[in-house]
Structure formats: C-alpha cells, structure tokens
Design an enzyme around this catalytic site. Sequence first.
Site, PDB file in Angstrom:
ATOM      1  CE  LYS A 158      -3.581   0.383   2.120  1.00 17.74           C
ATOM      2  NZ  LYS A 158      -5.533   0.825   0.994  1.00 17.74           N
TER       3      LYS A 158
HETATM    4  C1  LIG Z   1      -6.440  -0.555  -4.083  1.00 18.13           C
HETATM    5  C2  LIG Z   1      -7.060  -0.906  -3.164  1.00 18.13           C
HETATM    6  N1  LIG Z   1      -7.677  -2.630  -2.996  1.00 18.13           N
HETATM    7  C3  LIG Z   1      -7.688  -3.349  -2.351  1.00 18.13           C
HETATM    8  C4  LIG Z   1      -8.182  -2.415  -1.030  1.00 18.13           C
HETATM    9  C5  LIG Z   1      -9.330  -3.571  -0.147  1.00 18.13           C
HETATM   10  O1  LIG Z   1      -8.383  -4.253   0.954  1.00 18.13           O
HETATM   11  P1  LIG Z   1      -8.592  -4.568   2.584  1.00 18.13           P
HETATM   12  O2  LIG Z   1      -9.204  -3.089   3.120  1.00 18.13           O
HETATM   13  O3  LIG Z   1      -7.388  -4.190   3.590  1.00 18.13           O
HETATM   14  O4  LIG Z   1     -10.329  -4.949   2.838  1.00 18.13           O
HETATM   15  C6  LIG Z   1      -7.570  -1.859  -0.574  1.00 18.13           C
HETATM   16  C7  LIG Z   1      -8.157  -0.880   0.607  1.00 18.13           C
HETATM   17  N2  LIG Z   1      -8.933   0.741   0.639  1.00 18.13           N
HETATM   18  C8  LIG Z   1      -7.991   1.669   1.978  1.00 18.13           C
HETATM   19  C9  LIG Z   1      -8.314   3.165   1.324  1.00 18.13           C
HETATM   20  C10 LIG Z   1      -9.412   3.619   1.513  1.00 18.13           C
HETATM   21  C11 LIG Z   1      -9.142   4.800   1.129  1.00 18.13           C
HETATM   22  O5  LIG Z   1      -9.555   5.695   0.280  1.00 18.13           O
HETATM   23  O6  LIG Z   1      -7.972   6.092   1.410  1.00 18.13           O
HETATM   24  C12 LIG Z   1      -9.285   1.758   3.470  1.00 18.13           C
HETATM   25  O7  LIG Z   1     -10.025   0.397   2.904  1.00 18.13           O
HETATM   26  O8  LIG Z   1      -8.965   1.285   4.102  1.00 18.13           O
HETATM   27  C13 LIG Z   1      -7.201  -0.571  -1.121  1.00 18.13           C
HETATM   28  O9  LIG Z   1      -6.957   0.693  -1.650  1.00 18.13           O
END
Ligand SMILES: Cc1[nH+]cc(COP(=O)(O)O)c(CN[C@@H](CCC(=O)O)C(=O)O)c1O
Length: 306
Positions: A158
């Site tokens: 990330k």
């Molecule tokens: C690109 C991406 N793909 C999938 C996910 C889902 O991952 P997980 O949270 O581990 O289930 C997230 C989380 N996106 C984070 C950031 C959002 C933001 O606007 O900043 C979140 O959901 O917290 C992503 O950023």
Amino acid sequence: MFEGVDTVWQDGEFVDFEDATTHVLTHGLHYGTGVFEGVRCYDTANGPAIFRWEEHLQRLYDSAKVYDIEIPFEQAELSEATLELIRREELQSCYIRPIAYYGYGPLGLNPSKSPVETAIAVWPWGAYLGEEALEEGVDVAISSWRKHASSQIPTNAKTTGAYVNSVLANLEATGNGYTEAIVLNKEGNVAEGPGENIFLVRDGEIHTPGLAESILDGITRQSVIDLAEDLGYTVHEGATISRGELYTADELFFSGTAAEVTPIRSVDDNEIGAGTKGPVTDEIQTRFFDVLDEAPEQYDDWFTYV
Ligand SMILES: Cc1[nH+]cc(COP(=O)(O)O)c(CN[C@@H](CCC(=O)O)C(=O)O)c1O
C-alpha cells in the site's frame, strides 16, 4: 471529517491534532514514498475491537520493506500507541490510518538519507461509498485508466504514491456521475476498484481476481472468502474476469476496510442482476456485519480489543 479529533500519534508522541504537521520538503510529499494502512475498529458485543489488526500491521511492515522504509518502532509499539490513541479519543468505533514515509531531509530520488517519519490517526468514518450504498448498491463505471501492473509498481504494497492511479479512476467515475470505478489491468481483465477488491457471483458460485491480476491482497477480501466458504459457497479465488463477465454477472460487490461489503447495482449503466443488492451479497454482507457485531468465538483471532 475530522471534527472532534483531538490527538494524533506522531513519531512516538501523542500530539494535538493541529500540531500534527510535516515539512513541505518532506520526501514522501514530493515522491509518494510512503506506506499506509486502512483499518477499522468496531464496537462489538465484547467492546471496541480492531478488526484483523495483526494482518494490517504485518502488511504495513511488508509494504515498508519493499521501499527500504525502516519503521523506527516495533509492531508492538505501534499497536500499543494505536490502542492508547483510540482510548484517548474515547471512540467505540473508528477508522485507523497508520502511515510511515521518508520525511524531511535531502531531496532527490534516493531516499536513503531521509529520516522515516511515522504517524497514526483515528477518526469516525461511516459508509465509505455513501449511507445508502450498503443497502441499495452503487453505480460504477469501467475506468479508462488501467491498473498499473505489479511489475511496474508493486501492488502487494500500500504505497501512497501509487494511489494516484486510484485517484484518477475515481475522479473520472465521479466526474461522469458514477459512485466509483472498476479498473482493468494492463491485460484488460478485471483487477479491482480504486480502493476496493471486487467479487462476482454467477450461478451461485463466487469469483474474485487474484494477486496475478495486479490487485491489493485485501484483508476484507480474505475475510469475505473465509465467511463465504463457511456459509457453504464455492469461491474461485484467483479468477480472471473479463469486462463482459461483469455485465452478465448475477451479482457484484466490493470489499474493503472502508467499503466493507458494498453491492454493485450497475456497471456502465448496465443493471447487474435485478439492479439491487443480490441474495448472495445480502447473505455475505449480513454475516460480515453480524460477525463484526458479535465477535464470535469462531473468529476470535480477528479481533484485538481496545
Ligand atoms: C487498491 C485497494 N484494493 C483493495 C483494498 C481493500 O483492502 P483491505 O482494506 O485490506 O480489505 C484497498 C483498501 N483501501 C483502503 C483505503 C481507502 C482510502 O480511500 O484511503 C481502505 O479501504 O481503508 C485498496 O486501497
């Protein structure tokens, strides 16, 4: 968004919200050289608890490793700081944002002489895609921006700078009147949302792209897979999904820490199924929120109590 937030943890200290600043010549601000997490604390039947905190912390340190970011704190130190921060803010549920980045030092692409700065903030954050989205679903559009390949920017990390890809996709979708985008990878197959993973339901079976499709290995995605299999569903993890298969899906939904489990009711103005939350999505979403409410013994290791 941050009304009522008083304190931030920054580089080992609890500081007043308004004092939690960084220098304009911070390396991470200029080059996107930071890593972060998005985590939620839920007000469960057993009290406030961070959801899958260990997995999120581990991913933060894994992301940092990709960029030689040496976070100057042990995971346990960040964990205790986060729990203390939630207590100080007197929040029963909240969104948690840890971040580590190359800070204020020499500029130039090589960050090796820049210090690593670390911060944690918490704040209340409701339904990511809108209060009605969880019930009624969202209208999305395929983005003209492709997801960068994991061979170009590692998608298992990330990385703050990588999110310009997500920002472009979301700006395009919302600018065209949609709530969110779906991004395809460079092969033209379905990757994920700008901030979410995606699931497709067809003939009662569930499909979701895998890491080879240049997606983030979502922790909510893994939780949904576990819950779906516990409910007896067949889940095809690592699916290659074409754009056309989105249109003919029986159901689609996003998963993510911020998005939780959000139904998708249309793609490019094509209704998905009946154009509302489908029955499989409803069953999984209900089970997801029930587990967050009840924190049952079966998933006890998913919860770190504040
Ligand atoms: C690109 C991406 N793909 C999938 C996910 C889902 O991952 P997980 O949270 O581990 O289930 C997230 C989380 N996106 C984070 C950031 C959002 C933001 O606007 O900043 C979140 O959901 O917290 C992503 O950023």
